[in-house]
Enzyme design. Structure first.
Site, PDB file in Angstrom:
ATOM      1  N   ASP A   6       0.863  -1.169   0.000  1.00 16.35           N
ATOM      2  CA  ASP A   6       0.000   0.000   0.000  1.00 16.35           C
ATOM      3  C   ASP A   6       0.906   1.229   0.000  1.00 16.35           C
ATOM      4  OD1 ASP A   6      -2.435   1.476   0.203  1.00 16.35           O
ATOM      5  OD2 ASP A   6      -2.106   1.695   2.351  1.00 16.35           O
ATOM      6  N   ASP A   8       0.026   4.875   1.227  1.00 13.84           N
ATOM      7  CA  ASP A   8      -0.076   5.644   2.465  1.00 13.84           C
ATOM      8  C   ASP A   8       0.064   4.766   3.703  1.00 13.84           C
ATOM      9  OD1 ASP A   8      -0.410   8.182   1.314  1.00 13.84           O
ATOM     10  OD2 ASP A   8      -2.550   7.832   1.033  1.00 13.84           O
TER      11      ASP A   8
END
Length: 74
Positions: A6, A8
């Site tokens: 991912d 963030d």
């Protein structure tokens, strides 16, 4: 083997640019033959802004907008 990350709070602090340490870690992983992919709820321009164009192009896969758009090698 492929490692999916991912953006963030994993590759970057939320809504920030990737650090040099994380760039080096991704490069070391690739040097050892591990493929990597990027997963994000954001669109591709935002992912590119945070990670930089070279990292996005070097990723084996990029799944943007929660997987609505999938890219292979940029």
């Amino acid at each position: 083997m492929i490692a999916l990350f991912d953006v963030d709070q994993t590759l970057t602090i939320a809504r920030s640019e990737i650090s040099e340490d994380m760039k080096q870690a991704l490069q070391k992983m690739q040097d050892k033959g591990v493929h990597f992919g990027i997963v994000s709820g954001s669109d591709l321009p935002k992912v590119t802004e945070q990670l930089n164009e070279l990292i996005v192009k070097n990723a084996h896969y990029c799944f943007a907008e929660n997987g609505l758009n999938a890219f292979k090698r940029g």
